[in-house]
Scaffold this active site. Structure first.
Site, mmCIF file in Angstrom:
data_model
loop_
_atom_site.group_PDB
_atom_site.id
_atom_site.type_symbol
_atom_site.label_atom_id
_atom_site.label_comp_id
_atom_site.label_asym_id
_atom_site.label_seq_id
_atom_site.Cartn_x
_atom_site.Cartn_y
_atom_site.Cartn_z
ATOM 1 N N LYS A 38 0.833 -1.205 0.000
ATOM 2 C CA LYS A 38 0.000 0.000 0.000
ATOM 3 C C LYS A 38 0.869 1.258 0.000
ATOM 4 O O LYS A 38 0.628 2.194 -0.763
ATOM 5 C CB LYS A 38 -0.930 0.006 1.221
ATOM 6 C CG LYS A 38 -2.014 -1.060 1.173
ATOM 7 C CD LYS A 38 -2.799 -1.084 2.472
ATOM 8 C CE LYS A 38 -3.808 -2.212 2.493
ATOM 9 N NZ LYS A 38 -4.569 -2.246 3.768
ATOM 10 N N ALA A 55 -0.726 0.873 6.066
ATOM 11 C CA ALA A 55 -1.052 0.068 7.248
ATOM 12 C C ALA A 55 -2.050 -1.015 6.873
ATOM 13 O O ALA A 55 -2.858 -0.852 5.958
ATOM 14 C CB ALA A 55 -1.630 0.954 8.351
ATOM 15 N N ASP A 56 -1.979 -2.112 7.594
ATOM 16 C CA ASP A 56 -2.958 -3.180 7.418
ATOM 17 C C ASP A 56 -3.174 -3.846 8.768
ATOM 18 O O ASP A 56 -2.223 -4.027 9.537
ATOM 19 C CB ASP A 56 -2.483 -4.205 6.385
ATOM 20 C CG ASP A 56 -3.619 -5.103 5.933
ATOM 21 O OD1 ASP A 56 -4.617 -4.576 5.389
ATOM 22 O OD2 ASP A 56 -3.528 -6.325 6.130
ATOM 23 N N THR A 57 -4.423 -4.183 9.045
ATOM 24 C CA THR A 57 -4.793 -4.805 10.321
ATOM 25 C C THR A 57 -5.480 -6.130 10.051
ATOM 26 O O THR A 57 -6.362 -6.211 9.190
ATOM 27 C CB THR A 57 -5.741 -3.892 11.124
ATOM 28 O OG1 THR A 57 -5.100 -2.633 11.361
ATOM 29 C CG2 THR A 57 -6.113 -4.524 12.466
#
Length: 197
Positions: A52, A68-70
């Site tokens: 990203k 960011a990734d969760t």
């Protein structure tokens, strides 16, 4: 002058940065969030954050970009955003009455200061935060209610800790904001270390 670009359309991430007094602009990406065969949860979430950030940095090489990734992890299974209401119900049943992990990976990319004679190069700073979340027993009525609100559909693990699901979360160990979608203190340290502001 370089700016901070958030490579995310998440209203929760945007709100967290605003609440922390961190100035930014938003440029969402459309990266397919599909784990590769044999990829561990930590490898997957780190790759997503990096992809990203780099997708936006490619078009904005003079700016600092935060990706960011969760994900939610239970029994080694990655729970991303549910595909549909049936998938959301499956996820909530998996989380019921137990403790799971919420992992957010962040990737900050940006330009390095260089002299006029040298080509511009960039840096990548990848880190992650993990929080343990304990959910009480959920009845089928609880699950239907959670899904009916609509808040399950755009969140990893099919719940938002700051929403209706807060009534069933009895304990967290670690960074609360990480569960919301961005470990703000970690991001702030990264920005300070890179002298973004």
């Amino acid at each position: 002058m370089a700016v901070l670009v958030l490579a995310s359309a998440s209203p929760r991430r945007q709100e967290l940065l605003r609440n922390a007094g961190i100035a930014f602009i938003t440029r969402p990406t459309n990266i397919p969030e599909v784990p590769r065969k044999g990829e561990s949860p930590s490898e997957f979430v780190a790759r997503m954050a990096r992809e990203k950030a780099l997708a936006v940095f490619h078009d904005s090489p003079d700016d600092f970009v935060l990706g960011a990734d969760t994900i939610v992890i239970v029994d080694g299974e990655i729970l991303g955003k549910p595909r549909d209401e049936g998938d959301a119900a499956r996820m909530l049943r998996l989380l019921s009455g137990r403790t799971h992990q919420v992992m957010t990976a962040v990737c900050l990319v940006g330009p390095l200061a260089t002299s006029n004679r040298e080509p511009k190069t960039g840096f990548e700073d990848k880190r992650s935060e993990t929080t343990l979340v304990t959910v009480g027993e959920l009845s089928e009525d609880d699950i239907r209610l959670c899904i009916a609100t609509g808040e399950s559909m755009d969140k990893a693990g099919a719940y938002g800790i700051q929403g209706l699901a807060s009534r069933w979360i009895s304990r967290i160990e670690g960074d609360y904001f990480n569960v919301v979608g961005l470990p703000v203190a970690l991001v702030y340290r990264m920005l300070k270390e890179r002298e973004v502001f």
